[in-house]
Scaffold this motif. Structure first.
Motif, short mmCIF file in Angstrom:
data_model
loop_
_atom_site.label_atom_id
_atom_site.label_comp_id
_atom_site.label_asym_id
_atom_site.label_seq_id
_atom_site.Cartn_x
_atom_site.Cartn_y
_atom_site.Cartn_z
N UNK A 172 5.35 -7.08 -11.24
CA UNK A 172 4.50 -5.90 -11.11
C UNK A 172 3.54 -5.88 -12.30
N UNK A 174 -2.57 -2.45 -3.28
CA UNK A 174 -3.47 -3.58 -3.49
C UNK A 174 -3.60 -4.46 -2.24
N UNK A 175 -2.46 -4.73 -1.59
CA UNK A 175 -2.47 -5.59 -0.40
C UNK A 175 -3.37 -5.06 0.71
N UNK A 210 1.33 -4.73 3.88
CA UNK A 210 0.34 -5.26 4.83
C UNK A 210 1.01 -5.63 6.15
N UNK A 260 10.97 2.80 1.22
CA UNK A 260 11.97 2.12 0.40
C UNK A 260 12.77 3.10 -0.44
N UNK A 262 5.07 -12.44 3.61
CA UNK A 262 5.01 -11.91 2.26
C UNK A 262 6.26 -12.31 1.50
N UNK A 263 6.21 -12.10 0.21
CA UNK A 263 7.28 -12.62 -0.62
C UNK A 263 7.72 -11.58 -1.65
N UNK A 274 1.85 2.81 -7.39
CA UNK A 274 1.23 3.05 -6.09
C UNK A 274 0.00 2.16 -5.92
N UNK A 309 5.64 -3.28 -1.69
CA UNK A 309 4.39 -4.02 -1.82
C UNK A 309 4.32 -5.14 -0.78
#
Lengths: 301, 353
Positions: free
Chosen positions: B123, B135-136, B189, B158, B113-114, B130, B185
């Motif tokens: 964003x 979404x992931x 996942x 976080x 992920x990045x 949230x 984010x």
């Protein structure tokens, strides 16, 4: 397994998994903002009233809109029980205005709706796909752009013959390129932002990205432009009717009424202005309501 | 914290290659961008990334440094397959990415992920944060409720109270908070590797320190591997285990962080380190050690690309391109410079008597 490792971060809220407040959905908060906006509410009520008048015209209209009278032509307000007087053929003005709302609203809204769906879809596809797909779609639209909108509408409905249905098709084709371009520009703008890259990096398919991340950001500009087209559409439709390509006499239609009453301008100017006033009020209410909805949809408030 | 804390997070995919297998091997990555308008009908290419090779070992942080425009961000996007690879290959945990018998790009994106530099544009402005975090997991087949639960947990991890911040929109958050959301984010996942592309560069110093510490903590608790891209040498020194120095789309030096910072091999690395502002008034920089802009990546200098700005440039530097030495393990320290290549013909080359 490495989750569930304690960190120094405060996690005391874990004890209470039921989030009580502020769990409104996006559309709920939009509704709440609309209800707080007095102006939008008032103009929305007017639009709703016009729509209801159009739907229940036979129940509301005091007279038969087609009944002519050779002696009662262009009479002033209140003449023999006609609240808004009579037109150049002695027909009740109020009843004709109420019935006229039907075709005017249809001609005003249906082409814009169709154009928003078709043009919006093409624009979002083009803007998101980019490159060749975009070029193919947008250059095709540019061909339509090359003609003045009135001329194009006249040409299309002239080629297909008169009538309300063909008029609506013609107007849809007139509005599609403009809405397509708006949607395309908005999409291309959003597409270059990092959150689309981030969504792609998550492994989301283009359609999922469009549904969740693009549409919400494109809907606003498309919506505001489309709603401003409703009044244009009503006017263009009346232009078509005037040329015998849209609604045909003796059907009551605001645009048609405006053009037939034109000749009586020096006899009874107030009566002649009535259909114009109806068009003016309707289109301005549509514009103000759409403006209110757009600002309610903007989360930065 | 009680021992019965139940994590909602997705299980990370299992380690397949074993601890000794580097998580990511990049071999000769090349990406040129075509540009028009150089001349009528002419086409030129920007050599953004031009033959980059490195390995990323499990659990480490590899810092990537270099000037603006040296290809750092392009490298990140290549690894993520956000832009097409010109040539070269990527091997993730022993399996070729996109190869018929290897790991697919989709599987790669489940594991890598990045986090982007611009916390504001990364964003969706019309989505509560949230939902952005959820979404992931949602894309990867979790139900809406499950995705929300994961988002809640990640926001907590976080340092953002999910009840307080979850329903908020990005414009209601500060830059540091937004970047925390971006990190949440990325972690939602459960990736094994995170690319941080200038992730702290836009933050002010105190927030930067907080986020860096958060990143360190998350790396430990989620067992992550970082590719940390930054132009800020102090930040890279703080967070990295190894450092890769890039110049004009190529790797000029690669080695453990302490080696690079205490005894840099490549003249460019030395110049970079020399350009850092010093806190010690007695050790003030008198003149800039490196001047001018880097040459255009459209038409890079022949031979060694740094020779136009290098104080030790000689004839050999113009004729042949220096190769990056072979690296074997985490402790290898190599540079692409004729001075460190025995028998290269450079008068200062090692081994020349």
């Amino acid at each position: 397994m490495t989750q569930a490792v304690a960190t120094s971060i405060d996690t005391s809220w874990e004890a209470d998994p039921a989030p009580a407040a502020k769990t409104r959905t996006y559309w709920q908060s939009v509704l709440i903002r609309i209800f707080r906006d007095k102006a939008t509410l008032i103009f929305g009520t007017v639009v709703l009233a016009i729509v209801l008048l159009a739907i229940f015209a036979p129940l509301i209209a005091p007279f038969d809109p087609y009944k002519e009278s050779i002696i009662g032509r262009l009479k002033p307000f209140g003449w023999r029980g006609h609240p808004l007087g009579t037109d150049e053929l002695g027909r009740d003005m109020l009843s004709r205005l109420i019935y006229g709302a039907r075709s005017s609203l249809l001609m005003g809204m249906v082409p814009v709706l169709v154009a928003t769906l078709v043009g919006g879809t093409l624009g979002v596809i083009g803007g998101f796909a980019g490159k060749r797909v975009n070029t193919a779609i947008m250059r095709t639209m540019d061909v339509f752009y090359a003609f003045p909108s009135v001329l194009l509408a006249v040409a299309i409905s002239g080629a297909m013959g008169g009538g309300m249905m063909n008029g609506m098709i013609a107007l849809s084709m007139v509005f599609t390129p403009a809405l397509c371009r708006i949607a395309e520009t908005a999409t291309a703008q959003v597409r270059s932002l990092d959150f689309i890259e981030a969504a792609r990096a998550t492994g989301a398919r283009p359609l999922t990205i469009i549904r969740h991340h693009v549409l919400g950001n494109v809907l606003g500009p498309v919506f505001i432009y489309a709603s401003s087209l409703v009044s244009v559409s009503i006017l263009l439709a009346s232009g078509l009717s005037f040329l015998g390509l849209g609604v045909k006499p003796p059907e009551p239609d605001w645009g048609l009424m405006l053009s037939t009453l034109r000749q009586s301008l020096y006899v009874n100017p107030i009566i002649c202005a009535m259909p114009g006033a109806a068009i003016f009020v309707t289109s301005i209410c549509f514009n103000l309501v759409s403006d209110g909805i757009r600002s309610a949809m903007d989360v930065r408030q | 914290m009680s021992g019965v804390f139940q994590s909602a997070a997705m299980a990370p995919l299992e380690d397949r290659g074993g601890a000794a297998q580097p998580l990511l091997i990049a071999r000769d990555l090349v990406r040129h961008f075509k540009v028009k308008g150089v001349g009528l009908g002419e086409e030129a290419a920007v050599r953004a990334v031009d033959g980059v090779s490195f390995s990323l070992f499990k659990g480490e942080t590899l810092g990537v440094v270099g000037e603006s425009g040296c290809g750092k961000s392009t490298l990140a996007r290549l690894v993520m397959h956000l832009i097409q690879l010109g040539s070269g290959e990527l091997i993730f945990d022993g399996e070729g990415v996109g190869a018929p018998d290897g790991v697919s790009v989709d599987d790669l994106r489940r594991q890598v992920q990045m986090v982007f530099q611009d916390s504001a544009s990364s964003l969706n402005p019309r989505m509560p944060i949230r939902d952005s975090v959820a979404f992931g997991p949602y894309v990867h087949g979790k139900s809406k409720e499950e995705s929300r639960r994961i988002a809640r947990e990640m926001l907590g991890r976080v340092g953002l109270n999910p009840d307080l911040f979850g329903p908020r929109y990005p414009h209601e958050l500060s830059g540091g908070q937004k970047q925390r959301v971006n990190i949440a984010r990325a972690l939602a996942i459960s990736p094994r590797m995170v690319i941080l592309d200038e992730a702290v560069s836009a933050l002010d110093k105190s927030v930067e320190a907080q986020v860096l510490n958060l990143l360190r903590e998350l790396r430990r608790s989620f067992n992550l591997t970082y590719l940390f891209i930054s132009h800020d040498l102090n930040v890279v020194q703080y967070i990295s285990d190894r450092v890769l120095v890039m110049y004009l789309g190529q790797v000029v030096e690669l080695g453990p962080v302490d080696d690079i910072f205490s005894r840099p091999l490549h003249p460019y690395t030395r110049a970079l380190l020399g350009s850092r502002s010093s806190m010690d008034p007695a050790n003030r920089i008198e003149e800039p050690p490196i001047t001018g802009d880097p040459p255009s990546p459209i038409d890079p200098p022949s031979g060694c690309r740094f020779r136009t700005r290098c104080p030790h440039a000689e004839a050999v530097c113009e004729l042949t391109m220096p190769r990056l030495g072979q690296w074997l393990n985490r402790d290898s320290h190599v540079a692409a410079c004729h001075m460190h290549e025995p028998g290269s013909g450079h008068t200062l080359a090692v081994g020349n008597a």
